[in-house]
Design a protein around this motif. Structure first.
Motif, PDB file in Angstrom:
ATOM      1  N   GLY A 186      22.882 105.326  61.022  1.00  0.00           N
ATOM      2  CA  GLY A 186      22.381 105.839  59.754  1.00  0.00           C
ATOM      3  C   GLY A 186      21.431 104.865  59.085  1.00  0.00           C
ATOM      4  O   GLY A 186      21.471 103.651  59.340  1.00  0.00           O
ATOM      5  N   TYR A 187      20.601 105.395  58.208  1.00  0.00           N
ATOM      6  CA  TYR A 187      19.642 104.544  57.495  1.00  0.00           C
ATOM      7  C   TYR A 187      20.340 103.555  56.560  1.00  0.00           C
ATOM      8  O   TYR A 187      19.777 102.509  56.223  1.00  0.00           O
ATOM      9  CB  TYR A 187      18.664 105.416  56.707  1.00  0.00           C
ATOM     10  N   SER A 188      21.544 103.868  56.151  1.00  0.00           N
ATOM     11  CA  SER A 188      22.268 102.972  55.248  1.00  0.00           C
ATOM     12  C   SER A 188      23.052 101.896  55.995  1.00  0.00           C
ATOM     13  O   SER A 188      23.644 101.012  55.365  1.00  0.00           O
ATOM     14  CB  SER A 188      23.228 103.781  54.366  1.00  0.00           C
ATOM     15  N   ASP A 189      23.079 101.940  57.314  1.00  0.00           N
ATOM     16  CA  ASP A 189      23.826 100.967  58.109  1.00  0.00           C
ATOM     17  C   ASP A 189      22.989  99.713  58.362  1.00  0.00           C
ATOM     18  O   ASP A 189      21.755  99.728  58.278  1.00  0.00           O
ATOM     19  CB  ASP A 189      24.258 101.579  59.438  1.00  0.00           C
ATOM     20  N   ASP A 190      23.687  98.636  58.700  1.00  0.00           N
ATOM     21  CA  ASP A 190      23.052  97.341  58.953  1.00  0.00           C
ATOM     22  C   ASP A 190      22.444  97.343  60.357  1.00  0.00           C
ATOM     23  O   ASP A 190      23.164  97.350  61.359  1.00  0.00           O
ATOM     24  CB  ASP A 190      24.090  96.231  58.820  1.00  0.00           C
ATOM     25  N   VAL A 191      21.117  97.299  60.429  1.00  0.00           N
ATOM     26  CA  VAL A 191      20.422  97.371  61.718  1.00  0.00           C
ATOM     27  C   VAL A 191      20.722  96.141  62.569  1.00  0.00           C
ATOM     28  O   VAL A 191      21.001  96.248  63.771  1.00  0.00           O
ATOM     29  CB  VAL A 191      18.899  97.515  61.498  1.00  0.00           C
ATOM     30  N   LEU A 192      20.671  94.945  61.962  1.00  0.00           N
ATOM     31  CA  LEU A 192      20.900  93.723  62.731  1.00  0.00           C
ATOM     32  C   LEU A 192      22.336  93.654  63.251  1.00  0.00           C
ATOM     33  O   LEU A 192      22.587  93.175  64.363  1.00  0.00           O
ATOM     34  CB  LEU A 192      20.584  92.499  61.873  1.00  0.00           C
ATOM     35  N   LYS A 193      23.286  94.112  62.440  1.00  0.00           N
ATOM     36  CA  LYS A 193      24.682  94.127  62.875  1.00  0.00           C
ATOM     37  C   LYS A 193      24.861  95.068  64.056  1.00  0.00           C
ATOM     38  O   LYS A 193      25.528  94.724  65.041  1.00  0.00           O
ATOM     39  CB  LYS A 193      25.577  94.552  61.709  1.00  0.00           C
ATOM     40  N   ALA A 194      24.257  96.246  63.978  1.00  0.00           N
ATOM     41  CA  ALA A 194      24.359  97.210  65.069  1.00  0.00           C
ATOM     42  C   ALA A 194      23.723  96.658  66.342  1.00  0.00           C
ATOM     43  O   ALA A 194      24.266  96.824  67.442  1.00  0.00           O
ATOM     44  CB  ALA A 194      23.681  98.527  64.668  1.00  0.00           C
ATOM     45  N   LYS A 195      22.587  95.986  66.189  1.00  0.00           N
ATOM     46  CA  LYS A 195      21.904  95.412  67.345  1.00  0.00           C
ATOM     47  C   LYS A 195      22.769  94.334  68.014  1.00  0.00           C
ATOM     48  O   LYS A 195      22.863  94.248  69.241  1.00  0.00           O
ATOM     49  CB  LYS A 195      20.560  94.839  66.915  1.00  0.00           C
ATOM     50  N   LYS A 251      30.725 104.118  70.872  1.00  0.00           N
ATOM     51  CA  LYS A 251      31.357 105.001  69.873  1.00  0.00           C
ATOM     52  C   LYS A 251      32.612 104.354  69.293  1.00  0.00           C
ATOM     53  O   LYS A 251      32.817 104.358  68.058  1.00  0.00           O
ATOM     54  CB  LYS A 251      31.725 106.336  70.545  1.00  0.00           C
ATOM     55  N   LEU A 252      33.454 103.774  70.125  1.00  0.00           N
ATOM     56  CA  LEU A 252      34.699 103.180  69.642  1.00  0.00           C
ATOM     57  C   LEU A 252      34.432 101.994  68.717  1.00  0.00           C
ATOM     58  O   LEU A 252      35.043 101.881  67.641  1.00  0.00           O
ATOM     59  CB  LEU A 252      35.548 102.735  70.835  1.00  0.00           C
ATOM     60  N   ILE A 253      33.531 101.109  69.110  1.00  0.00           N
ATOM     61  CA  ILE A 253      33.279  99.905  68.305  1.00  0.00           C
ATOM     62  C   ILE A 253      32.495 100.234  67.038  1.00  0.00           C
ATOM     63  O   ILE A 253      32.741  99.647  65.971  1.00  0.00           O
ATOM     64  CB  ILE A 253      32.566  98.842  69.156  1.00  0.00           C
ATOM     65  N   PHE A 254      31.558 101.170  67.125  1.00  0.00           N
ATOM     66  CA  PHE A 254      30.847 101.588  65.908  1.00  0.00           C
ATOM     67  C   PHE A 254      31.836 102.151  64.889  1.00  0.00           C
ATOM     68  O   PHE A 254      31.714 101.905  63.679  1.00  0.00           O
ATOM     69  CB  PHE A 254      29.783 102.626  66.246  1.00  0.00           C
ATOM     70  N   ASP A 255      32.817 102.922  65.352  1.00  0.00           N
ATOM     71  CA  ASP A 255      33.832 103.456  64.433  1.00  0.00           C
ATOM     72  C   ASP A 255      34.651 102.323  63.819  1.00  0.00           C
ATOM     73  O   ASP A 255      34.957 102.345  62.619  1.00  0.00           O
ATOM     74  CB  ASP A 255      34.765 104.416  65.174  1.00  0.00           C
ATOM     75  N   GLN A 256      35.010 101.327  64.630  1.00  0.00           N
ATOM     76  CA  GLN A 256      35.790 100.200  64.125  1.00  0.00           C
ATOM     77  C   GLN A 256      35.004  99.382  63.104  1.00  0.00           C
ATOM     78  O   GLN A 256      35.568  98.876  62.112  1.00  0.00           O
ATOM     79  CB  GLN A 256      36.218  99.298  65.284  1.00  0.00           C
TER      80      GLN A 256
END
Length: 278
Positions: A186-195, A251-256
């Motif tokens: 999502g646009y509200s999520d942290d891009v660097l954290k996701a990367k 999917k599992l870690i993004f949910d966590q």
């Protein structure tokens, strides 16, 4: 009367025996020796072909063609030695060959394509390919067709002319493959954290190769998501295992970690209509 007929029969027999006997004997000798030579040449040719690491099916087929062509020449030579006019025989044989060639033109086309496929080795038994619009594991490369087995265990037979006439994609030709995946947040999520999470997931998977290094980059600012391209390299045999395993773990870690994965949605607004306007 019977004595006269018997004597005439004996005289006729002696005439043909003295006239054609030697020719028949020579013809038989020519045939027997010629057949032996034809078989020797054909077997020798097959050995040479097999030393060149040509497919066994093609080697045997070419051996048989050479043998029967030489045998036909031997038969014609033997008939000529027997005193038989072979000119008309050759004419009939040529006409029959033309008729057979026209009747089997599609089969001959498949045969020619099969020879090229085997010689040039576009693929081998056990490769996963897409040929003639069909995909599957190659179970046999025959002279006239190629046999595939699909992942759901169907058997597909593709004519070799269709194989050679289209694009050939050999999925398993190289020892490694790149797995191309796209994940959105999502646009509200942290891009660097996701990367960072995506890179960690790839680093923790033992099937992902270090060289070439996996790639994780922001690829698109889409309508409802920020998309990442995730491109790890792995051994060809591990392709689907990496694809399914990484997708599940993301999917599992993004949910966590509280990172959302947007999904297409549409908002519908209903505007009340004043009854007086109707």
């Amino acid at each position: 009367m019977e004595g006269i007929n018997l004597q005439a029969l004996i005289d006729t027999g002696m005439y043909y025996l003295t006239t054609y006997g030697a020719r028949i004997i020579v013809a038989l000798v020519v045939f027997l020796i010629g057949r032996m030579i034809a078989k020797t040449i054909a077997n020798f040719t097959r050995k040479i072909i097999m030393k060149a690491h040509v497919d066994e099916t093609l080697g045997m087929f070419l051996r048989n063609i050479i043998y029967y062509v030489l045998l036909a020449a031997v038969v014609i030579a033997a008939l000529g030695q027997a005193g038989i006019n072979v000119t008309s025989f050759l004419a009939v044989l040529g006409a029959a060959g033309l008729a057979v060639g026209l009747a089997l033109k599609d089969s001959l086309s498949n045969f020619a394509a099969g020879v090229i496929i085997i010689l040039l080795k576009f693929f081998k038994q056990g490769d996963y390919v897409t040929v003639g619009g069909e995909s599957g594991v190659v179970t046999a490369v025959n002279i006239f067709n190629t046999v595939l087995t699909t992942p759901d265990n169907k058997v597909i037979t593709v004519p070799n002319s269709a194989v050679l006439g289209g694009t050939i994609t050999n999925v398993t030709a190289n020892p490694t493959r790149r797995v191309d995946m796209i994940f959105g947040i999502g646009y509200s999520d942290d891009v660097l954290k996701a990367k960072t999470i995506l890179k960690r997931i790839l680093d923790e998977d033992p099937r992902v190769l270090d060289d070439p290094a996996p790639q994780v980059e922001v690829s698109e600012l889409a309508d409802s998501s920020v998309n990442f391209v995730v491109r790890p390299w792995c051994k060809t045999a591990d392709y689907w295992g990496v694809y399914f395993g990484v997708t599940e773990k993301v999917k599992l870690i993004f949910d966590q970690e509280g990172i959302s994965i947007p999904f297409p949605q549409q908002d519908v607004y209903l505007h009340p209509v004043d009854s007086a306007e109707q």
